[in-house]
Every structure is written in C-alpha cells, then in structure tokens.
Write a protein that holds these residues in place. Sequence first.
Motif, mmCIF file in Angstrom:
data_model
loop_
_atom_site.group_PDB
_atom_site.id
_atom_site.type_symbol
_atom_site.label_atom_id
_atom_site.label_comp_id
_atom_site.label_asym_id
_atom_site.label_seq_id
_atom_site.Cartn_x
_atom_site.Cartn_y
_atom_site.Cartn_z
ATOM 1 N N ALA A 1 0.866 -1.176 0.000
ATOM 2 C CA ALA A 1 0.000 0.000 0.000
ATOM 3 C C ALA A 1 0.904 1.227 0.000
ATOM 4 O O ALA A 1 2.000 1.201 0.552
ATOM 5 C CB ALA A 1 -0.901 -0.004 1.227
ATOM 6 N N MET B 1 1.380 5.248 0.949
ATOM 7 C CA MET B 1 0.921 6.366 1.765
ATOM 8 C C MET B 1 1.737 7.596 1.379
ATOM 9 O O MET B 1 2.900 7.487 0.999
ATOM 10 C CB MET B 1 1.123 6.063 3.257
ATOM 11 C CG MET B 1 0.293 4.911 3.754
ATOM 12 S SD MET B 1 0.654 4.369 5.440
ATOM 13 C CE MET B 1 0.658 5.852 6.372
ATOM 14 N N LEU C 1 -3.059 7.140 3.691
ATOM 15 C CA LEU C 1 -3.156 6.053 2.728
ATOM 16 C C LEU C 1 -3.808 6.529 1.437
ATOM 17 O O LEU C 1 -4.836 7.197 1.452
ATOM 18 C CB LEU C 1 -3.977 4.912 3.332
ATOM 19 C CG LEU C 1 -4.038 3.616 2.546
ATOM 20 C CD1 LEU C 1 -2.646 3.005 2.418
ATOM 21 C CD2 LEU C 1 -4.970 2.642 3.232
ATOM 22 N N ASN D 1 -5.894 5.662 -1.774
ATOM 23 C CA ASN D 1 -6.841 4.638 -2.200
ATOM 24 C C ASN D 1 -6.797 4.490 -3.713
ATOM 25 O O ASN D 1 -7.818 4.521 -4.386
ATOM 26 C CB ASN D 1 -8.255 4.977 -1.715
ATOM 27 C CG ASN D 1 -8.382 4.830 -0.226
ATOM 28 O OD1 ASN D 1 -7.837 3.892 0.344
ATOM 29 N ND2 ASN D 1 -9.077 5.746 0.407
ATOM 30 N N TYR E 1 -3.524 -1.994 8.469
ATOM 31 C CA TYR E 1 -3.265 -2.086 7.033
ATOM 32 C C TYR E 1 -3.177 -3.531 6.565
ATOM 33 O O TYR E 1 -3.517 -3.833 5.429
ATOM 34 C CB TYR E 1 -1.974 -1.347 6.684
ATOM 35 C CG TYR E 1 -2.040 0.103 7.071
ATOM 36 C CD1 TYR E 1 -2.843 0.995 6.370
ATOM 37 C CD2 TYR E 1 -1.321 0.581 8.163
ATOM 38 C CE1 TYR E 1 -2.933 2.320 6.739
ATOM 39 C CE2 TYR E 1 -1.401 1.918 8.524
ATOM 40 C CZ TYR E 1 -2.209 2.779 7.814
ATOM 41 O OH TYR E 1 -2.293 4.091 8.180
ATOM 42 N N LYS F 1 -2.803 -5.973 2.317
ATOM 43 C CA LYS F 1 -1.513 -5.458 1.866
ATOM 44 C C LYS F 1 -0.421 -6.034 2.757
ATOM 45 O O LYS F 1 -0.518 -6.014 3.973
ATOM 46 C CB LYS F 1 -1.482 -3.922 1.940
ATOM 47 C CG LYS F 1 -2.568 -3.243 1.116
ATOM 48 C CD LYS F 1 -2.399 -3.525 -0.353
ATOM 49 C CE LYS F 1 -3.449 -2.802 -1.171
ATOM 50 N NZ LYS F 1 -3.364 -3.065 -2.567
ATOM 51 N N LEU G 1 4.017 -1.726 3.266
ATOM 52 C CA LEU G 1 3.566 -0.337 3.237
ATOM 53 C C LEU G 1 4.733 0.539 2.823
ATOM 54 O O LEU G 1 5.846 0.354 3.319
ATOM 55 C CB LEU G 1 3.120 0.063 4.641
ATOM 56 C CG LEU G 1 1.749 0.684 4.729
ATOM 57 C CD1 LEU G 1 1.079 0.224 5.972
ATOM 58 C CD2 LEU G 1 1.792 2.138 4.677
ATOM 59 N N ASN H 1 5.642 4.530 2.701
ATOM 60 C CA ASN H 1 5.222 5.873 3.074
ATOM 61 C C ASN H 1 6.141 6.869 2.371
ATOM 62 O O ASN H 1 7.355 6.841 2.556
ATOM 63 C CB ASN H 1 5.289 6.054 4.593
ATOM 64 C CG ASN H 1 4.654 7.339 5.049
ATOM 65 O OD1 ASN H 1 3.887 7.970 4.318
ATOM 66 N ND2 ASN H 1 4.960 7.743 6.262
#
Length: 159
Positions: free
Chosen positions: A42, A44, A49, A51, A82, A87, A90, A92
């Motif tokens: 995912a 961020m 986050l 979408n 998360y 997912k 992550l 970021n």
Amino acid sequence: MVFNVENSVASQGVDAVEALSKTPMLRTTDDGISIDGKSSAAIMVNDRLLNLSGEELINYLKNLRSDDIAKFEAITTPPSKYAAEGKSGLINIILKKNTNIGWNASLQTSGNVSSVTSWRDGATFNYQGKKLSVSTFGSMGENVWTQKNYNYSIGEDQY
C-alpha cells in the motif's frame, strides 16, 4: 527501511516511480509497486493512505517529482490496520515541507480578430493549506459575427 531521496544523486530530477525503482528492496511495474518478498504494498503520502491501485497509482506517482520528496519509508510488517486490507507491505512517501501553502492565482486572456471576432478571459484561484486544498476557475467569452451583404446593379431598368 528509510531511503533518503533528497540526498540521493541518482534520484534527482525524476518522477516518484523512477525514484522508487532506484530504492533498494522496492520493485516497480506498470501495475504497481511492491517490496521484495511481498506480494503487494500500500502507498501512503505523509502518513495518509492512497486509495489508488494499478495504473491510477502509477499515473499519480509519475506526476509527483522526486525534488518534492524527502524520503521513502518501507514498512515490511505493517500494523494490523493495514494488514487487514490484504496489503503485505507499506511504503510511506514523505514529502518536503510544502512551500506553496497560501494563495495563488493566474489570469488568462486570448483573442482572435478576423472576419469573426472572438475573445475569452479567465481566472484561476488556488488555496493550499496544510489539510485543505481548494481550486476554482472562472471563464467568460464573447464571439461577434458580423455579416454585411451589398448588392450592386449596373444598367438600366426596363419596365
């Protein structure tokens, strides 16, 4: 893992997708971005986050310049919040401090003068805050068509 983009010579002057591809442990494809050994990640931006997925995500990241990015944080074991979304990683993206906070505006005008007269004016106003971004656009136009017909007759009229 934290990758400092602003201090990386290899990541300067490119878009976010290219910068991510130069980051150790990260893989980019046309369909998305993943962390080595993980099926999906995912994305961020500043701890929020996104979408977006697939091609939409890639298009968004291609419009994000690496010069505006401070660092990438790759989190291989994300919090359960998360992980519940399916997912397994992550990423970021931490942006540099926004120097564009405040108001800005732009004015547009155009014209065309010929047998048809045309004119258009417009204005765009933007406000960028820490948590709010507003943009508005107004436009007005004018078109003037003139047509003149002249009929001349030479000779004598017969009755």
